[in-house]
Design a protein around this motif. Structure first.
Motif, PDB file in Angstrom:
ATOM      1  N   ARG A  55      67.227 -57.612  11.931  1.00  0.00           N
ATOM      2  CA  ARG A  55      66.515 -56.343  12.316  1.00  0.00           C
ATOM      3  C   ARG A  55      66.329 -55.253  11.295  1.00  0.00           C
ATOM      4  N   ASP A  56      64.937 -54.839  10.967  1.00  0.00           N
ATOM      5  CA  ASP A  56      64.289 -54.335  10.681  1.00  0.00           C
ATOM      6  C   ASP A  56      64.900 -52.263  10.844  1.00  0.00           C
ATOM      7  N   ALA A  57      64.457 -51.572  10.365  1.00  0.00           N
ATOM      8  CA  ALA A  57      64.755 -50.449  10.703  1.00  0.00           C
ATOM      9  C   ALA A  57      64.218 -50.313  12.289  1.00  0.00           C
ATOM     10  N   LYS A  58      62.866 -50.742  12.008  1.00  0.00           N
ATOM     11  CA  LYS A  58      62.252 -50.366  13.728  1.00  0.00           C
ATOM     12  C   LYS A  58      63.100 -50.817  14.563  1.00  0.00           C
ATOM     13  N   GLY A  59      63.796 -51.904  15.153  1.00  0.00           N
ATOM     14  CA  GLY A  59      64.123 -52.712  15.450  1.00  0.00           C
ATOM     15  C   GLY A  59      64.015 -54.959  15.791  1.00  0.00           C
ATOM     16  N   VAL A  60      62.517 -54.109  15.496  1.00  0.00           N
ATOM     17  CA  VAL A  60      61.958 -56.151  14.846  1.00  0.00           C
ATOM     18  C   VAL A  60      62.971 -56.684  14.342  1.00  0.00           C
ATOM     19  N   GLU A  61      63.232 -57.919  15.148  1.00  0.00           N
ATOM     20  CA  GLU A  61      63.915 -58.984  14.622  1.00  0.00           C
ATOM     21  C   GLU A  61      62.708 -60.260  13.392  1.00  0.00           C
ATOM     22  N   TRP A  62      63.576 -60.781  12.911  1.00  0.00           N
ATOM     23  CA  TRP A  62      63.192 -60.818  11.007  1.00  0.00           C
ATOM     24  C   TRP A  62      63.442 -62.624  11.389  1.00  0.00           C
ATOM     25  N   ASP A  63      62.528 -63.507  10.756  1.00  0.00           N
ATOM     26  CA  ASP A  63      63.174 -64.587  10.350  1.00  0.00           C
ATOM     27  C   ASP A  63      62.608 -65.007   8.771  1.00  0.00           C
TER      28      ASP A  63
END
Length: 105
Positions: free
Chosen positions: A80-88
């Motif tokens: 989860r990035d600093a903006k709360g977006v989840e990444w794979d």
């Protein structure tokens, strides 16, 4: 009849996809590391985090090591990035090369 055919097709695709990659048992990882088959998992985590500046190990929510049908090892990192977006982020477990970096939907 069309519904039954579609159901069988979907089942076949799901089973085939399951054969494409299989989770590596945790007890096999030390041997893979010692043989040089895969990189140190901490280095792979750092490679995934480098794709998203400002993230730290605390941003990692899950990791998996899988082996493809071709025998290659893929390390998958969910974060989860600093903006709360989840990444794979998928990495070649031997080289650390980023294979994909996709926003989780």
């Amino acid at each position: 009849m069309k519904t039954l055919t579609a159901l069988f097709a979907a089942t076949a695709l799901t089973l085939t996809a399951g054969l494409a990659q299989a989770d590596v048992r945790p007890d096999l990882i030390p041997g893979l590391l010692k043989a040089g088959t895969i990189m140190d998992l901490e280095k792979l985590n750092q490679a995934a985090l480098a794709e998203h500046p400002g993230t730290t190990a605390a941003n990692i929510t899950d990791t998996e090591l899988e082996q493809t049908a071709a025998g290659a090892y893929v390390y998958q990192v969910e974060l989860r990035d600093a903006k709360g977006v989840e990444w794979d982020v998928d990495l070649d477990a031997k080289t650390g090369k980023v294979l994909s970096n996709k926003q989780d939907k």
